[in-house]
Design an enzyme around this catalytic site. Structure first.
Site, PDB file in Angstrom:
ATOM      1  N   GLU A 180       0.825  -1.216   0.000  1.00 38.45           N
ATOM      2  CA  GLU A 180       0.000   0.000   0.000  1.00 38.45           C
ATOM      3  C   GLU A 180       0.863   1.272   0.000  1.00 38.45           C
ATOM      4  O   GLU A 180       0.539   2.235   0.679  1.00 38.45           O
ATOM      5  CB  GLU A 180      -0.948   0.011   1.216  1.00 38.45           C
ATOM      6  CG  GLU A 180      -1.952  -1.108   1.213  1.00 38.45           C
ATOM      7  CD  GLU A 180      -3.016  -0.980   2.305  1.00 38.45           C
ATOM      8  OE1 GLU A 180      -2.808  -0.231   3.269  1.00 38.45           O
ATOM      9  OE2 GLU A 180      -4.072  -1.633   2.175  1.00 38.45           O
ATOM     10  N   GLU A 249      -6.942  -7.409  -1.102  1.00 40.97           N
ATOM     11  CA  GLU A 249      -7.620  -7.229   0.178  1.00 40.97           C
ATOM     12  C   GLU A 249      -9.070  -6.861  -0.047  1.00 40.97           C
ATOM     13  O   GLU A 249      -9.387  -5.712  -0.292  1.00 40.97           O
ATOM     14  CB  GLU A 249      -6.959  -6.121   1.017  1.00 40.97           C
ATOM     15  CG  GLU A 249      -5.623  -6.506   1.577  1.00 40.97           C
ATOM     16  CD  GLU A 249      -5.133  -5.536   2.643  1.00 40.97           C
ATOM     17  OE1 GLU A 249      -5.915  -4.668   3.077  1.00 40.97           O
ATOM     18  OE2 GLU A 249      -3.963  -5.665   3.026  1.00 40.97           O
TER      19      GLU A 249
END
Ligand SMILES: *[C@@H]1O[C@H](CO)[C@@H](O)[C@H](O)[C@H]1NC(C)=O
Ligand SMILES: *[C@@H]1O[C@H](CO)[C@@H](O)[C@H](O)[C@H]1NC(C)=O
Ligand SMILES: *[C@@H]1O[C@H](CO)[C@@H](O)[C@H](O)[C@H]1NC(C)=O
Ligand SMILES: *[C@@H]1O[C@H](CO)[C@@H](O)[C@H](O)[C@H]1NC(C)=O
Ligand SMILES: *[C@@H]1O[C@H](CO)[C@@H](O)[C@H](O)[C@H]1NC(C)=O
Ligand SMILES: *[C@@H]1O[C@H](CO)[C@@H](O)[C@H](O)[C@H]1NC(C)=O
Ligand SMILES: *[C@@H]1O[C@H](CO)[C@@H](O)[C@H](O)[C@H]1NC(C)=O
Ligand SMILES: *[C@@H]1O[C@H](CO)[C@@H](O)[C@H](O)[C@H]1NC(C)=O
Ligand SMILES: CC(=O)N[C@H]1CO[C@H](CO)[C@@H](O)[C@@H]1O
Length: 805
Positions: A180, A249
């Site tokens: 991320e 995710e």
């Protein structure tokens, strides 16, 4: 739909993983394993958040739930608590975890990071790393890059040595570097870009023979595959045509902070998101989390992330099936796997009906698979599709594996709802909490209060970031100083205000050996100012401040640079004259941790019985240690301890931390209830017979309500629509003892308050009793042939059951 297909795929995978190396390739449509396209349904399970004894059953339940892969992060600060000193024991045994995945014939996805976020303490970075001279984390900084490379290389080599990459015959089909970073990269400017390129080159240099991914990295350099994280990823496209659509995710729920209400993501919404993703060309999806588990020890990040990391995942914190979520997704997985060939190889055609209603047709080798998607959150739509009318409920996806028969709709839940109960510990005489016999002792800080500390950890004339002093070996740090005044001092004998500016998260203040106050940061903030009147006496005055953190931050650009603890200024203010003494640059003496931590007062091997008393058990007293014993509950069901009545502190069973405790009140849904009450004690932590439970209480509480329980399914409720098969089961060997309600017809109400409607089959109750009573599980075809004619002349009848285990 065919569960057999799913089984065949898993068996093939199992054979490949044991017998030979696999070649993992990909293109714009999907991953290919030895040239064959594979739909990957994966779930996150973080090994340190459960125990090795739990792993096989968690992974087996994932497989039964229709997953074919397990994903995990790697937790650097857990593995390298001090520089170049490693820990891969117990629940940190990464190799054993990956081999457990392999043993069950599943694929593994290894997200090395080594930054992980994950609501994990400091995002997985060791605090010693942060303390290294001239380091800046997560950017083009030589000191950081050297350390990152050192750890990443260790992990990659460990996996290689054990032949765990698919290219070596192992289960790992994908690996991830960084995590991320795309979200925050701009904060690091050109160095951020250079760093991402360096990460990609480092990853490539390992030649692991499986693809690398970078999640939430829109500009991932070739050949890194960028992937999506989020609640929905249907609109996502990778940054290159030859990268498959991967969802690393898909948030199955959400984590919980102290004082927050329990997060809940309905099974229907999660299934909808997955349905949409595959309707629109998805090829790999991972649930974050499939099993969330527990933040044992002081692994919670934050600040203020709870000890439970349940996440409302398909497997609950303790490893039980979270029903109906687990079962509803299992049915979806079976349908998706049964049509994977067409999804991954077929030609796709989208039809837009307006109003957020769409259809998608995949055609392959003369056969077609269809999706009907309704993304309108308030209205159902009936569409005429290939000469048949279909009603698609609001916010749902229907899958027609032959473009005609509805095999699954994400809004129609046919799985049972399990209502869990916590049963008293039948093994213990102390079924009633009041029967647990407690001993107690005070945390010993006399020498700190009087300023007579001999073995301090550091003395300096600055207020320091707590991390710099503790290296994260404790959440507690004492800051102590003396204020000397003579008779000429204007402050002598006067009431003056002590003002402490602190950056978190809790402060306890002692002045001249008296506790003068405590303050907790409110509403998730870190910083606050503590004020209390004190009276300076002639000579030496002793100020001792205890600062405590509640999980270090784990997210955001430069999150590591935030300093914690008492950063000042610390002042004495005479409000009658506005005279101020700034004592921030006094000589400060530091002491790390509590005395009880140093003495290991929680460790049964080191308990000094003479220190403990059974007389006059204190309640609502700060800084008290409590201990008791309890017998191991019989059976296999998960064990929890009810810590209602405790304030803030920590709990240990047989010397192992079951996590920090904190009675922060949840005031969004259940005002007055603590935000966490039940703490998981993995059975692996228990002895055969008797166990020692130790509690540390920092702000005051009472242990009189503490009791040990086991968790199991108490009651099940279910709804099933005509044509489906309703499967009901208890847990842990318990049998159905009563059918409280069963009606097949226009049943009304919800679980606990079902009511007969206008019409029903007269036999439904007796048929269900016959099928289920005295059994651990039963399976009921929802048809008039089995349950009897309903006589309802409508389309909305269903079977509703409430049964007691
Ligand atoms: C840190 O950087 C400064 C300035 O570049 C340098 O003078 C110093 O030697 C460095 N310290 C260490 C320990 O590398
Ligand atoms: C990691 O650093 C240590 C020295 O601190 C060194 O001995 C070791 O070889 C390094 N490992 C790698 C893979 O670079
Ligand atoms: C949902 O459907 C209703 C009724 O057709 C329509 O008025 C509304 O605009 C739709 N909402 C969206 C977001 O399309
Ligand atoms: C579908 O429903 C519409 C509206 O009720 C109707 O006009 C149409 O004939 C139906 N089509 C089929 C195939 O039943
Ligand atoms: C923290 O780590 C530093 C450097 O790694 C070391 O010098 C110091 O003694 C450590 N402090 C504690 C309290 O462990
Ligand atoms: C100082 O404050 C205390 C309590 O706040 C009070 O009892 C006392 O009378 C005050 N003394 C003076 C000198 O103001
Ligand atoms: C406390 O410290 C913060 C950060 O250094 C500063 O912004 C704030 O003004 C200080 N507050 C007081 C009351 O000193
Ligand atoms: C002290 O400072 C406050 C705020 O600046 C002011 O209102 C007050 O009058 C001052 N008191 C004295 C005694 O100077
Ligand atoms: C974080 C994230 O990916 N959010 C996305 C979730 O999906 C919705 C709908 O597809 C998007 O609007 C969000 O941006």
């Amino acid at each position: 739909m065919s569960p057999c297909n799913a089984l065949v795929v898993l068996l093939l995978c199992a054979i490949f993983s044991f017998v030979s190396a696999s070649e993992i390739t990909y293109d714009g449509s999907s991953l290919m394993i030895d040239g064959e396209r594979q739909l990957i349904l994966s779930g996150s399970i973080h090994y340190p958040r459960s125990t090795p004894q739990m792993w096989p059953s968690l992974i087996q339940k994932s497989k039964e739930g229709g997953l074919n892969a397990i994903e995990t992060y790697v937790f650097w600060n857990a593995h390298e608590p001090s520089r170049r000193q490693y820990d891969f024991s117990g629940n940190l045994d990464l190799v054993r975890f990956i081999k457990t995945i392999q043993d069950q014939g599943l694929h593994a996805i290894l997200r090395i990071g080594p930054y992980v976020c994950a609501e994990w303490n400091f995002g997985g970075f060791p605090v010693w790393l942060h303390n290294m001279p001239n380091i800046t984390l997560r950017t083009n900084n030589e000191v950081f890059k050297n350390e990152m490379q050192n750890f990443t290389t260790l992990i990659v080599n460990m996996m290689k040595d054990e032949k765990l990459f698919a290219s070596q015959g192992g289960p790992i089909i994908l690996a991830q570097i960084e995590n991320e970073y795309g979200n925050i990269m701009w904060e690091y400017g050109e160095d951020g870009k250079a760093y991402v390129n360096w990460c990609a080159e480092l990853a490539q240099s390992y030649n692991i023979g499986v693809p690398w991914i970078m999640c939430q990295q829109d500009d991932a350099p070739e050949p890194m595959i960028n992937t999506c994280n989020g609640f929905y990823c249907d609109q996502f496209s990778p940054n290159r045509k030859n990268s498959p659509k991967i969802w690393t995710e898909n948030w199955s729920g959400w984590f919980k902070g102290w004082g927050d209400s329990y997060p809940h993501r309905p099974a229907e919404d999660l299934a909808f998101a997955v349905g949409r993703f595959f309707q629109y060309g998805g090829s790999l999806m991972n649930y974050y989390m499939y099993h969330g588990g527990t933040n044992f020890g002081h692994t919670s990040g934050g600040p203020y992330i709870t000890t439970s990391y349940d996440y409302d995942a398909p497997l609950d914190e303790y490893g039980n099936l979270n029903q109906p979520k687990w079962g509803h997704l299992k049915e979806l997985h079976e349908v998706l796997i049964s049509v994977q060939k067409a999804l991954l190889n077929g030609e796709r055609r989208d039809i837009d009906y307006g109003n957020m209603m769409s259809a998608t047709v995949y055609s392959y080798q003369g056969k077609s698979v269809c999706f009907l998607g309704n993304a309108n959150s308030s209205n159902a739509f009936t569409v005429e599709f290939e000469n048949t009318n279909y009603t698609v409920p609001a916010w749902s996806v229907t899958i027609l594996p032959d473009c005609f028969t509805e095999a699954y709709n994400t809004a129609k839940v046919n799985s049972q709802t399990s209502i869990m109960v916590k049963k008293p510990n039948a093994a213990d005489d102390a079924e009633e909490p009041s029967n647990l016999k407690w001993d107690w002792k005070n945390e010993d800080f006399e020498e700190i209060k009087y300023g007579t500390v001999v073995d301090s950890d550091l003395t300096t004339s600055e207020l320091l970031d707590q991390k710099a002093v503790t290296n994260d070996t404790s959440d507690y740090l004492w800051y102590m100083t003396s204020i000397v005044v003579d008779e000429k001092d204007a402050f002598v004998g006067k009431n003056v205000t002590l003002q402490v500016n602190t950056s978190g998260h809790i402060l306890h203040a002692f002045f001249n050996s008296k506790h003068i106050g405590s303050k907790l940061a409110q509403n998730g903030h870190y910083d606050f100012v503590f004020e209390q009147d004190v009276q300076l006496t002639l000579g030496t005055n002793q100020l001792s401040l205890l600062s405590a953190t509640v999980g270090l931050p784990n997210y955001g650009a430069n999150f590591d640079k935030r300093a914690d603890g008492i950063l000042g200024p610390v002042k004495l203010i005479d409000h009658s004259t506005n005279n101020t003494k700034d004592i921030s640059s006094n000589e400060w003496i530091y002491k790390v941790g509590l005395q009880g931590q140093k003495l290991e007062s929680y460790n049964p091997q080191k308990l000094n019985e003479a220190e403990w008393s059974s007389e006059g058990l204190p309640t609502n007293k700060m800084f008290v240690w409590y201990k008791t014993t309890f017998k191991t509950p019989l059976g296999e069901e998960p064990v929890v301890v009810d810590l209602l009545g405790l304030g803030k502190g920590e709990a240990w069973v047989n010397g192992k931390s079951i996590g920090p405790t904190y009675k922060a009140e949840n005031c969004r849904t259940n005002c007055g209830e603590p935000s966490m009450r039940w703490y998981h004690i993995p059975r692996e932590f228990l002895n055969n017979e008797e166990n020692v439970l130790v509690l540390f209480e920092e702000i005051g509480g009472t242990p009189s309500l503490v009791n040990i329980r086991t968790i199991t399914v108490g009651k099940v409720c279910a709804n099933a629509f005509e044509g489906s098969t309703l499967k009901l089961s208890c847990q842990g060997g318990k049998l159905f003892s009563e059918i409280k309600f069963a009606s097949f017809g226009e049943t009304e109400g919800t679980c606990g308050s079902f009511r007969k409607g206008r019409c029903e089959s007269a036999n439904s109750l007796s048929v269900i009793e016959q099928a289920c009573l005295g059994k651990e599980s039963c399976s009921i075809p929802v048809t008039e042939a089995f349950l009897g004619p309903t006589g309802c002349h409508s389309e909305i009848y269903r079977l509703a059951v409430e049964a007691v285990c």
